[in-house]
Design a protein around this motif. Structure first.
Motif, PDB file in Angstrom:
ATOM      1  N   ARG A 189       0.839  -1.210   0.000  1.00  0.00           N
ATOM      2  CA  ARG A 189       0.000   0.000   0.000  1.00  0.00           C
ATOM      3  C   ARG A 189       0.873   1.258   0.000  1.00  0.00           C
ATOM      4  O   ARG A 189       0.575   2.228  -0.706  1.00  0.00           O
ATOM      5  CB  ARG A 189      -0.933  -0.027   1.212  1.00  0.00           C
ATOM      6  CG  ARG A 189      -1.872   1.141   1.300  1.00  0.00           C
ATOM      7  CD  ARG A 189      -2.834   1.147   0.096  1.00  0.00           C
ATOM      8  NE  ARG A 189      -3.519   2.394  -0.022  1.00  0.00           N
ATOM      9  CZ  ARG A 189      -4.781   2.595   0.335  1.00  0.00           C
ATOM     10  NH1 ARG A 189      -5.479   1.611   0.835  1.00  0.00           N
ATOM     11  NH2 ARG A 189      -5.321   3.770   0.189  1.00  0.00           N
ATOM     12  N   GLN A 190       1.940   1.250   0.751  1.00  0.00           N
ATOM     13  CA  GLN A 190       2.845   2.401   0.770  1.00  0.00           C
ATOM     14  C   GLN A 190       3.510   2.602  -0.584  1.00  0.00           C
ATOM     15  O   GLN A 190       3.671   3.734  -1.038  1.00  0.00           O
ATOM     16  CB  GLN A 190       3.889   2.243   1.877  1.00  0.00           C
ATOM     17  CG  GLN A 190       3.300   2.395   3.253  1.00  0.00           C
ATOM     18  CD  GLN A 190       4.271   2.041   4.366  1.00  0.00           C
ATOM     19  OE1 GLN A 190       5.230   1.300   4.167  1.00  0.00           O
ATOM     20  NE2 GLN A 190       4.009   2.564   5.557  1.00  0.00           N
ATOM     21  N   TRP A 197       2.178   1.702  -3.506  1.00  0.00           N
ATOM     22  CA  TRP A 197       1.104   2.201  -4.372  1.00  0.00           C
ATOM     23  C   TRP A 197       0.876   3.696  -4.144  1.00  0.00           C
ATOM     24  O   TRP A 197       0.779   4.476  -5.086  1.00  0.00           O
ATOM     25  CB  TRP A 197      -0.175   1.400  -4.121  1.00  0.00           C
ATOM     26  CG  TRP A 197      -1.384   1.931  -4.817  1.00  0.00           C
ATOM     27  CD1 TRP A 197      -2.403   2.652  -4.268  1.00  0.00           C
ATOM     28  CD2 TRP A 197      -1.720   1.790  -6.208  1.00  0.00           C
ATOM     29  NE1 TRP A 197      -3.344   2.963  -5.210  1.00  0.00           N
ATOM     30  CE2 TRP A 197      -2.956   2.446  -6.411  1.00  0.00           C
ATOM     31  CE3 TRP A 197      -1.101   1.178  -7.285  1.00  0.00           C
ATOM     32  CZ2 TRP A 197      -3.579   2.498  -7.660  1.00  0.00           C
ATOM     33  CZ3 TRP A 197      -1.725   1.230  -8.531  1.00  0.00           C
ATOM     34  CH2 TRP A 197      -2.943   1.885  -8.705  1.00  0.00           C
ATOM     35  N   ASP A 198       0.805   4.096  -2.869  1.00  0.00           N
ATOM     36  CA  ASP A 198       0.577   5.501  -2.542  1.00  0.00           C
ATOM     37  C   ASP A 198       1.701   6.382  -3.097  1.00  0.00           C
ATOM     38  O   ASP A 198       1.443   7.431  -3.692  1.00  0.00           O
ATOM     39  CB  ASP A 198       0.461   5.698  -1.032  1.00  0.00           C
ATOM     40  CG  ASP A 198      -0.795   5.066  -0.445  1.00  0.00           C
ATOM     41  OD1 ASP A 198      -1.660   4.573  -1.211  1.00  0.00           O
ATOM     42  OD2 ASP A 198      -0.909   5.051   0.801  1.00  0.00           O
ATOM     43  N   ALA A 199       2.943   5.951  -2.927  1.00  0.00           N
ATOM     44  CA  ALA A 199       4.086   6.712  -3.430  1.00  0.00           C
ATOM     45  C   ALA A 199       4.071   6.771  -4.957  1.00  0.00           C
ATOM     46  O   ALA A 199       4.324   7.828  -5.549  1.00  0.00           O
ATOM     47  CB  ALA A 199       5.394   6.096  -2.934  1.00  0.00           C
ATOM     48  N   CYS A 220       1.455   6.538  -6.937  1.00  0.00           N
ATOM     49  CA  CYS A 220       0.374   7.443  -7.359  1.00  0.00           C
ATOM     50  C   CYS A 220       0.815   8.904  -7.226  1.00  0.00           C
ATOM     51  O   CYS A 220       0.437   9.744  -8.045  1.00  0.00           O
ATOM     52  CB  CYS A 220      -0.886   7.182  -6.545  1.00  0.00           C
ATOM     53  SG  CYS A 220      -1.699   5.630  -7.004  1.00  0.00           S
ATOM     54  N   GLY A 221       1.629   9.190  -6.227  1.00  0.00           N
ATOM     55  CA  GLY A 221       2.197  10.537  -6.105  1.00  0.00           C
ATOM     56  C   GLY A 221       3.091  10.869  -7.289  1.00  0.00           C
ATOM     57  O   GLY A 221       3.066  11.995  -7.799  1.00  0.00           O
ATOM     58  N   GLY A 232      -2.116  13.249  -5.789  1.00  0.00           N
ATOM     59  CA  GLY A 232      -1.554  11.917  -5.580  1.00  0.00           C
ATOM     60  C   GLY A 232      -2.314  11.089  -4.562  1.00  0.00           C
ATOM     61  O   GLY A 232      -2.588   9.905  -4.785  1.00  0.00           O
ATOM     62  N   ALA A 233      -2.682  11.686  -3.432  1.00  0.00           N
ATOM     63  CA  ALA A 233      -3.413  10.937  -2.402  1.00  0.00           C
ATOM     64  C   ALA A 233      -4.785  10.500  -2.906  1.00  0.00           C
ATOM     65  O   ALA A 233      -5.235   9.377  -2.616  1.00  0.00           O
ATOM     66  CB  ALA A 233      -3.555  11.785  -1.143  1.00  0.00           C
ATOM     67  N   ALA A 254      -4.374   7.558  -5.191  1.00  0.00           N
ATOM     68  CA  ALA A 254      -4.061   6.348  -4.429  1.00  0.00           C
ATOM     69  C   ALA A 254      -5.309   5.684  -3.867  1.00  0.00           C
ATOM     70  O   ALA A 254      -5.309   4.481  -3.584  1.00  0.00           O
ATOM     71  CB  ALA A 254      -3.087   6.671  -3.305  1.00  0.00           C
ATOM     72  N   MET A 255      -6.404   6.431  -3.741  1.00  0.00           N
ATOM     73  CA  MET A 255      -7.656   5.865  -3.228  1.00  0.00           C
ATOM     74  C   MET A 255      -8.468   5.152  -4.310  1.00  0.00           C
ATOM     75  O   MET A 255      -9.465   4.511  -4.009  1.00  0.00           O
ATOM     76  CB  MET A 255      -8.500   6.968  -2.581  1.00  0.00           C
ATOM     77  CG  MET A 255      -7.853   7.570  -1.343  1.00  0.00           C
ATOM     78  SD  MET A 255      -7.445   6.351  -0.077  1.00  0.00           S
ATOM     79  CE  MET A 255      -9.080   5.819   0.395  1.00  0.00           C
ATOM     80  N   ARG A 291      -8.929   2.249  -5.946  1.00  0.00           N
ATOM     81  CA  ARG A 291      -8.500   0.867  -5.732  1.00  0.00           C
ATOM     82  C   ARG A 291      -9.685  -0.059  -5.920  1.00  0.00           C
ATOM     83  O   ARG A 291     -10.826   0.353  -5.792  1.00  0.00           O
ATOM     84  CB  ARG A 291      -7.935   0.706  -4.319  1.00  0.00           C
ATOM     85  CG  ARG A 291      -6.731   1.594  -4.060  1.00  0.00           C
ATOM     86  CD  ARG A 291      -6.243   1.469  -2.631  1.00  0.00           C
ATOM     87  NE  ARG A 291      -5.894   0.117  -2.253  1.00  0.00           N
ATOM     88  CZ  ARG A 291      -4.706  -0.461  -2.468  1.00  0.00           C
ATOM     89  NH1 ARG A 291      -3.761   0.212  -3.073  1.00  0.00           N
ATOM     90  NH2 ARG A 291      -4.469  -1.697  -2.074  1.00  0.00           N
TER      91      ARG A 291
END
Length: 137
Positions: free
Chosen positions: A46-47, A49-51, A53-54, A66-67, A70-71, A73
């Motif tokens: 998940r971390q 993926w979040d990075a 997406c940023g 970016g945040a 990341a949602m 999904r």
């Protein structure tokens, strides 16, 4: 060249490919994707993926989105149906301020564009890294 987003989807995979003078990055979702069962592995994934997406949002020149990206999904949620892959692309369009009326309509494989003022262009598929995009039809 300006930044663009290419949306690709079939019944198994959806992809939003961001193309810009700075490079290209894509977000992809698989219809049958399952997250890692191990909580530590899930958190690490998940971390990542979040990075990532940023990075995609920054390439699109909207790093503040970016945040929100990341949602987008398709994790399985007990008691709920997974979102359709096309709905994931519609959410990406909303986040990036793109019209979502292009989702589900392709100028690459259809004669009728279904979009106002859209023009279909038939071209020879290029060789190399872009060839995979044109082979999905």
């Amino acid at each position: 060249m300006s930044t663009a987003v290419l949306l690709l989807c079939d019944e198994f995979v959806a992809e939003a490919l961001v193309l810009s003078p700075g490079g290209e990055l894509s977000l992809q979702w698989s219809a049958g994707w399952e997250p890692a069962a191990d909580p530590a592995r899930y958190l690490a994934d998940r971390q990542e993926w979040d990075a990532y997406c940023g990075e995609v949002a920054a390439l699109y020149e909207r790093p503040e989105r970016g945040a929100a990206l990341a949602m987008v999904r398709n994790d399985p949620v007990p008691g709920e149906e997974r979102p359709a892959l096309s709905d994931l692309l519609r959410r990406v369009c909303a986040i990036l301020d793109l019209p979502d009326n292009a989702v589900g309509r392709s100028l690459l494989d259809g004669e009728d564009p279904g979009l106002y003022d859209a023009r279909r262009v038939d071209a020879e598929p290029p060789a190399g890294r872009w060839q995979r995009l044109f082979q999905r039809a």
